[in-house]
Design a protein around this motif. Structure first.
Motif, mmCIF file in Angstrom:
data_model
loop_
_atom_site.group_PDB
_atom_site.id
_atom_site.type_symbol
_atom_site.label_atom_id
_atom_site.label_comp_id
_atom_site.label_asym_id
_atom_site.label_seq_id
_atom_site.Cartn_x
_atom_site.Cartn_y
_atom_site.Cartn_z
ATOM 1 N N ILE A 124 7.480 3.840 -15.276
ATOM 2 C CA ILE A 124 6.283 3.031 -15.491
ATOM 3 C C ILE A 124 5.065 3.934 -15.542
ATOM 4 O O ILE A 124 4.872 4.775 -14.667
ATOM 5 C CB ILE A 124 6.141 1.965 -14.382
ATOM 6 N N HIS A 125 4.232 3.754 -16.567
ATOM 7 C CA HIS A 125 3.024 4.551 -16.748
ATOM 8 C C HIS A 125 1.811 3.691 -16.423
ATOM 9 O O HIS A 125 1.814 2.490 -16.601
ATOM 10 C CB HIS A 125 2.906 5.044 -18.183
ATOM 11 N N GLY A 126 0.752 4.344 -15.988
ATOM 12 C CA GLY A 126 -0.507 3.640 -15.786
ATOM 13 C C GLY A 126 -0.665 3.119 -14.376
ATOM 14 O O GLY A 126 0.305 2.872 -13.645
ATOM 15 N N PHE A 127 -1.926 2.922 -13.987
ATOM 16 C CA PHE A 127 -2.235 2.509 -12.627
ATOM 17 C C PHE A 127 -1.860 1.054 -12.373
ATOM 18 O O PHE A 127 -1.217 0.729 -11.376
ATOM 19 C CB PHE A 127 -3.723 2.721 -12.352
ATOM 20 N N LEU A 128 -2.241 0.161 -13.271
ATOM 21 C CA LEU A 128 -1.969 -1.267 -13.057
ATOM 22 C C LEU A 128 -0.477 -1.578 -13.062
ATOM 23 O O LEU A 128 -0.013 -2.346 -12.198
ATOM 24 C CB LEU A 128 -2.704 -2.098 -14.111
ATOM 25 N N PRO A 129 0.329 -1.030 -13.986
ATOM 26 C CA PRO A 129 1.771 -1.272 -13.886
ATOM 27 C C PRO A 129 2.367 -0.752 -12.581
ATOM 28 O O PRO A 129 3.249 -1.384 -12.006
ATOM 29 C CB PRO A 129 2.335 -0.516 -15.097
ATOM 30 N N SER A 130 1.882 0.393 -12.098
ATOM 31 C CA SER A 130 2.385 0.905 -10.819
ATOM 32 C C SER A 130 1.979 -0.005 -9.665
ATOM 33 O O SER A 130 2.739 -0.203 -8.722
ATOM 34 C CB SER A 130 1.859 2.321 -10.581
ATOM 35 N N LEU A 131 0.769 -0.567 -9.746
ATOM 36 C CA LEU A 131 0.353 -1.513 -8.715
ATOM 37 C C LEU A 131 1.235 -2.747 -8.733
ATOM 38 O O LEU A 131 1.632 -3.268 -7.680
ATOM 39 C CB LEU A 131 -1.109 -1.900 -8.925
ATOM 40 N N GLY A 132 1.570 -3.220 -9.933
ATOM 41 C CA GLY A 132 2.491 -4.352 -10.022
ATOM 42 C C GLY A 132 3.857 -4.033 -9.449
ATOM 43 O O GLY A 132 4.471 -4.865 -8.756
ATOM 44 N N ALA A 133 4.345 -2.811 -9.712
ATOM 45 C CA ALA A 133 5.622 -2.397 -9.125
ATOM 46 C C ALA A 133 5.536 -2.336 -7.606
ATOM 47 O O ALA A 133 6.484 -2.683 -6.898
ATOM 48 C CB ALA A 133 6.033 -1.041 -9.688
ATOM 49 N N GLY A 134 4.376 -1.900 -7.079
ATOM 50 C CA GLY A 134 4.190 -1.885 -5.636
ATOM 51 C C GLY A 134 4.201 -3.283 -5.037
ATOM 52 O O GLY A 134 4.743 -3.506 -3.938
ATOM 53 N N LEU A 135 3.627 -4.255 -5.743
ATOM 54 C CA LEU A 135 3.650 -5.641 -5.264
ATOM 55 C C LEU A 135 5.080 -6.173 -5.190
ATOM 56 O O LEU A 135 5.465 -6.830 -4.214
ATOM 57 C CB LEU A 135 2.803 -6.521 -6.185
ATOM 58 N N VAL A 136 5.861 -5.873 -6.228
ATOM 59 C CA VAL A 136 7.258 -6.310 -6.223
ATOM 60 C C VAL A 136 8.038 -5.601 -5.120
ATOM 61 O O VAL A 136 8.855 -6.212 -4.416
ATOM 62 C CB VAL A 136 7.893 -6.059 -7.603
ATOM 63 N N LEU A 193 0.822 -1.205 0.000
ATOM 64 C CA LEU A 193 0.000 0.000 0.000
ATOM 65 C C LEU A 193 0.859 1.260 0.000
ATOM 66 O O LEU A 193 0.666 2.171 -0.810
ATOM 67 C CB LEU A 193 -0.933 -0.002 1.209
ATOM 68 N N GLY A 194 1.823 1.320 0.919
ATOM 69 C CA GLY A 194 2.689 2.495 0.972
ATOM 70 C C GLY A 194 3.514 2.661 -0.293
ATOM 71 O O GLY A 194 3.653 3.786 -0.811
ATOM 72 N N GLY A 195 4.043 1.552 -0.823
ATOM 73 C CA GLY A 195 4.855 1.646 -2.026
ATOM 74 C C GLY A 195 4.048 2.070 -3.239
ATOM 75 O O GLY A 195 4.477 2.933 -4.024
ATOM 76 N N ALA A 196 2.861 1.489 -3.433
ATOM 77 C CA ALA A 196 2.035 1.831 -4.592
ATOM 78 C C ALA A 196 1.589 3.292 -4.532
ATOM 79 O O ALA A 196 1.637 4.012 -5.542
ATOM 80 C CB ALA A 196 0.826 0.903 -4.668
ATOM 81 N N LEU A 197 1.156 3.749 -3.356
ATOM 82 C CA LEU A 197 0.742 5.149 -3.231
ATOM 83 C C LEU A 197 1.920 6.088 -3.484
ATOM 84 O O LEU A 197 1.782 7.115 -4.165
ATOM 85 C CB LEU A 197 0.155 5.394 -1.841
#
Length: 308
Positions: free
Chosen positions: A168-180, A24-28
């Motif tokens: 990274i552009h877009g919401f879903l790619p950023s969410l994936g980066a947050g998961l990693v 959560l913190g990373g994605a935001l």
């Protein structure tokens, strides 16, 4: 006397909850950093500060949720409040330094290396300052090789996160980066915990000072968790952050406009012209053809004797 260390006192509950907070913190933080870089009309310092605080709060919350599951069987564990608060401040400040460097200097290799190293060292410092705030009847010893490995993981994770924020552009790619990023940060935490050994001193029946984990951690975690929720609300209500730059355009001095509607014809037409330029002359309507000539009608001219 060697103490028996258990880092999973509540089973899988604390690792999963810690990982979710790191994500959560990373994605935001990544979305806020991207917002400051990808849109010209944003207030860059504000978005960068919000991103840094989100990442720092998420990492700190992850650490201490995981520490709720840590115990030494032979001695109670408590925490010193000032040192614990200091670890949160270090996390936010050091992450902020790295985020601001990337935000204002760009994504060159040298910039990412410098910013990632500073941010990663800040994450590792937060972890070990938090561990220094532990109070128990004993001494914590660390295995050097494992500690170095945990610091390397923190630096690599921070560098990758900053690269993702600017690339990274877009919401879903950023969410994936947050998961990693959540995997990397949580892995760094448990790698550092694997380096610990506890040597007890004397009887371990009483508290060694400070407050217990349950009496201190839950109230202290409340503030960062509430902040992350509020930051999430800010992200949800910003269309540029949610849908990404590819779906919205930001006209100068105006509100975001969808690009699929920006190309529609407008009536009446609006002409873009330089200040002082003369507006185009309106096209005059076509001239109407003259009416056909008509012959004399009955009744026109002098009346005859049979005209009524």
């Amino acid at each position: 006397m060697q103490g028996t260390v258990d880092g999973f006192n509540y089973g899988i509950v604390t690792p999963v909850a810690a990982y979710l907070m790191a994500v959560l913190g990373g994605a935001l933080g990544l979305r806020c950093t991207t917002r400051s870089l990808r849109t010209e009309q944003s207030w860059k310092p504000g978005w960068l500060a919000l991103g840094a605080t989100s990442i720092g709060s998420g990492i700190w919350t992850m650490h201490f949720i995981a520490m709720i599951g840590f115990q030494v069987e032979e001695a109670p564990v408590s925490y010193d409040v000032p040192t614990t608060v200091l670890s949160l401040a270090v996390a936010i400040v050091m992450v902020g330094v790295g985020v601001f460097i990337v935000g204002y200097r760009g994504a060159t290799r040298a910039t990412l290396t410098t910013a990632g190293t500073i941010t990663g060292l800040g994450v590792a410092a937060m972890h070990y300052i938090g561990m220094a705030g532990m109070r128990l009847h004993g001494r914590l010893d660390y295995e050097t090789t494992t500690v170095v490995l945990s610091v390397v993981i923190a630096v690599v994770a921070a560098t990758a996160a900053l690269w993702a924020a600017v690339s990274i552009h877009g919401f879903l790619p950023s969410l994936g980066a947050g998961l990693v990023m959540g995997v990397a940060v949580t892995g760094m935490h448990y790698t550092g915990m694997a380096a610990i050994s506890v040597h007890l001193q004397g009887a371990g029946g009483g508290s060694a000072g400070g407050g217990s984990a349950t009496s201190i951690m839950f109230p202290m975690l409340l503030g960062p968790v509430v902040f992350l929720v509020l930051a999430g609300v800010v992200v949800m209500f910003d269309p540029i952050l949610v849908l990404g730059e590819g779906e919205w355009s930001q006209p100068a001095g105006g509100k975001p406009v969808r690009k699929d509607t920006a190309s529609r014809p407008v009536w009446p037409p609006v002409y873009d012209e330089a200040p002082g330029a003369r507006a185009p002359e309106p096209t005059p309507p076509p001239a109407q053809a003259p009416a056909p000539a008509q012959g004399p009608r009955r009744g026109d001219g002098p009346r005859g004797p049979y005209d009524w």
